[in-house]
Design a protein around this motif. Structure first.
Motif, PDB file in Angstrom:
ATOM      1  N   CYS A  75       0.794  -1.184   0.014  1.00 28.64           N
ATOM      2  CA  CYS A  75       0.125   0.046   0.058  1.00 28.64           C
ATOM      3  C   CYS A  75       0.878   1.371  -0.008  1.00 28.64           C
ATOM      4  O   CYS A  75       1.950   1.334   0.808  1.00 28.64           O
ATOM      5  CB  CYS A  75      -0.988  -0.003   1.152  1.00 28.64           C
ATOM      6  N   LEU A  76       0.528   2.223  -0.989  1.00 25.80           N
ATOM      7  CA  LEU A  76       1.379   3.332  -0.971  1.00 25.80           C
ATOM      8  C   LEU A  76       0.309   4.635  -0.828  1.00 25.80           C
ATOM      9  O   LEU A  76       0.101   5.265  -1.715  1.00 25.80           O
ATOM     10  CB  LEU A  76       1.978   3.577  -2.306  1.00 25.80           C
ATOM     11  N   PHE A  99      -3.543   6.544   4.471  1.00 21.87           N
ATOM     12  CA  PHE A  99      -2.727   5.737   5.317  1.00 21.87           C
ATOM     13  C   PHE A  99      -3.858   4.941   6.180  1.00 21.87           C
ATOM     14  O   PHE A  99      -3.622   3.958   6.499  1.00 21.87           O
ATOM     15  CB  PHE A  99      -1.765   6.675   6.043  1.00 21.87           C
ATOM     16  N   ALA A 100      -4.789   5.985   6.933  1.00 26.68           N
ATOM     17  CA  ALA A 100      -5.674   5.407   7.793  1.00 26.68           C
ATOM     18  C   ALA A 100      -6.614   4.184   7.089  1.00 26.68           C
ATOM     19  O   ALA A 100      -7.064   3.183   7.621  1.00 26.68           O
ATOM     20  CB  ALA A 100      -6.462   6.410   8.398  1.00 26.68           C
ATOM     21  N   LYS A 101      -7.118   4.631   5.896  1.00 27.54           N
ATOM     22  CA  LYS A 101      -7.779   3.649   5.037  1.00 27.54           C
ATOM     23  C   LYS A 101      -7.298   2.393   4.792  1.00 27.54           C
ATOM     24  O   LYS A 101      -7.897   1.334   5.051  1.00 27.54           O
ATOM     25  CB  LYS A 101      -8.347   4.540   3.693  1.00 27.54           C
ATOM     26  N   ALA A 157       4.804   8.164  11.731  1.00 32.82           N
ATOM     27  CA  ALA A 157       4.018   7.012  11.066  1.00 32.82           C
ATOM     28  C   ALA A 157       3.531   5.879  11.912  1.00 32.82           C
ATOM     29  O   ALA A 157       2.246   5.577  11.985  1.00 32.82           O
ATOM     30  CB  ALA A 157       4.816   6.532   9.785  1.00 32.82           C
ATOM     31  N   LEU A 158       4.462   5.330  12.736  1.00 31.97           N
ATOM     32  CA  LEU A 158       3.953   4.541  14.022  1.00 31.97           C
ATOM     33  C   LEU A 158       2.769   4.920  14.892  1.00 31.97           C
ATOM     34  O   LEU A 158       2.056   4.217  14.998  1.00 31.97           O
ATOM     35  CB  LEU A 158       5.376   4.164  14.588  1.00 31.97           C
ATOM     36  N   LEU A 159       3.190   6.085  15.255  1.00 38.70           N
ATOM     37  CA  LEU A 159       2.023   6.893  16.070  1.00 38.70           C
ATOM     38  C   LEU A 159       0.827   6.820  15.307  1.00 38.70           C
ATOM     39  O   LEU A 159      -0.238   6.797  15.893  1.00 38.70           O
ATOM     40  CB  LEU A 159       2.651   8.157  16.555  1.00 38.70           C
ATOM     41  N   ARG A 160       0.721   7.187  14.159  1.00 38.72           N
ATOM     42  CA  ARG A 160      -0.358   7.435  13.196  1.00 38.72           C
ATOM     43  C   ARG A 160      -1.201   6.356  13.356  1.00 38.72           C
ATOM     44  O   ARG A 160      -2.132   5.848  13.379  1.00 38.72           O
ATOM     45  CB  ARG A 160      -0.048   7.854  12.013  1.00 38.72           C
ATOM     46  N   ALA A 166      -2.729   5.277  16.640  1.00 39.34           N
ATOM     47  CA  ALA A 166      -3.821   5.952  16.668  1.00 39.34           C
ATOM     48  C   ALA A 166      -5.094   5.772  16.147  1.00 39.34           C
ATOM     49  O   ALA A 166      -6.154   5.507  16.388  1.00 39.34           O
ATOM     50  CB  ALA A 166      -3.399   7.495  16.448  1.00 39.34           C
ATOM     51  N   VAL A 167      -4.828   5.147  14.718  1.00 43.09           N
ATOM     52  CA  VAL A 167      -5.964   4.707  13.861  1.00 43.09           C
ATOM     53  C   VAL A 167      -6.443   3.675  14.543  1.00 43.09           C
ATOM     54  O   VAL A 167      -7.809   3.218  14.423  1.00 43.09           O
ATOM     55  CB  VAL A 167      -5.305   4.519  12.696  1.00 43.09           C
ATOM     56  N   LEU A 168      -5.691   2.601  14.820  1.00 43.00           N
ATOM     57  CA  LEU A 168      -6.031   0.945  15.366  1.00 43.00           C
ATOM     58  C   LEU A 168      -6.916   1.433  16.733  1.00 43.00           C
ATOM     59  O   LEU A 168      -7.628   0.768  17.200  1.00 43.00           O
ATOM     60  CB  LEU A 168      -5.104   0.210  15.631  1.00 43.00           C
ATOM     61  N   HIS A 169      -6.229   2.482  17.494  1.00 40.91           N
ATOM     62  CA  HIS A 169      -7.030   2.722  18.690  1.00 40.91           C
ATOM     63  C   HIS A 169      -8.544   3.213  18.650  1.00 40.91           C
ATOM     64  O   HIS A 169      -9.306   2.822  19.222  1.00 40.91           O
ATOM     65  CB  HIS A 169      -6.116   3.783  19.549  1.00 40.91           C
TER      66      HIS A 169
END
Length: 269
Positions: A31-32, A39-41, A59-62, A65-68
């Motif tokens: 995925c690019l 990124f979230a999608k 990017a790791l934090l993002r 955060a998305v999974l949270h």
């Protein structure tokens, strides 16, 4: 495998190496994303696939955060290949135990073991993987030893804030300690009548955070106040703080709660 666009721009060679190593050892869907929304999608639509993030600490934090937000941290195990423009851009990932270098990190993705790690969640549903610093000491200053190093870092931070804010009104006063109330599980460690030079909150394992407060001193040095707590609240006049790589504020109060073993990260066995 989700490759952060910043990683593609700053270190395309490391990205290529990570792709080659992972592709040789496992089936990979690439995925690019071009921005945070894509990124979230990509993470949300991962299905049963294990998410692998190629990018820096942001990017790791993002990803966490998305999974949270999706309430998927309990079932997902993240893997990360740290790729950044400088060592400071991947300091958090390294501190969590992810190997340096694209080859070693990619091999850890393939051969490593999932580990459950504690997480700090604030009262605005923000996540913290590494630490909270008040005032917002930069990564390059976070390891400065002793009260003197923190005092100088505090001054540099305030001077920078003054330049950045310009004429904006603010209660942040440069050149002096902060007056904050710090509470750990309802117990006041320091109150507004005791100026402080620095506060740190770090997930300490076992479901507790390590809290350290450095009171301001004139003449004789005052020993730091330390505690372990599940719930930490900082309040007072407007203050800024750094949570991992992100500076937030000014705010007047913030509470962080420890979520034991809330997220999974693949680390070397």
């Amino acid at each position: 495998m989700v490759i952060d666009p910043v990683a593609r721009r700053t270190d395309g060679e490391s990205v290529r190496i990570a792709k080659d190593v992972l592709g040789a050892g496992a089936g990979v869907k690439l995925c690019l994303p071009e921005g945070p929304e894509e990124f979230a999608k990509a993470l949300v639509k991962r299905g049963s696939r294990r998410p692998v993030v190629v990018g820096d600490d942001r990017a790791l934090l993002r990803a966490v955060a998305v999974l949270h937000r999706e309430r998927a941290l309990a079932s997902a195990v993240l893997s990360v290949v740290p790729v950044g423009a400088a060592a400071s851009a991947v300091r958090l990932a390294r501190g969590l135990g992810v190997p340096a270098g694209a080859v070693a990190a990619a091999r850890a993705v393939l051969e490593g073991t999932p580990r459950r790690l504690d997480l700090l969640v604030d009262d605005r549903d923000g996540v913290v993987l590494g630490d909270v610093r008040i005032p917002p000491v930069g990564p390059q200053d976070a390891s400065a030893g002793g009260a003197g190093g923190e005092r100088h870092a505090w001054l540099r931070t305030c001077q920078s804030l003054v330049r950045t804010l310009g004429a904006r009104p603010s209660r942040v006063v440069p050149g002096g300690p902060s007056r904050l109330r710090v509470e750990a599980d309802g117990v006041t460690l320091v109150d507004l009548d005791q100026p402080v030079e620095g506060v740190s909150v770090v997930p300490g394992g076992g479901g507790f955070a390590r809290v350290e407060v450095h009171p301001a001193s004139v003449g004789a040095e005052i020993a730091p106040v330390r505690a372990r707590a599940r719930l930490v609240t900082v309040s007072g006049p407007d203050f800024r703080y750094r949570a991992d790589a992100v500076v937030t504020g000014p705010v007047r109060t913030r509470t962080w709660q420890v979520r034991p073993q809330a997220w999974g990260l693949t680390l070397p066995g």
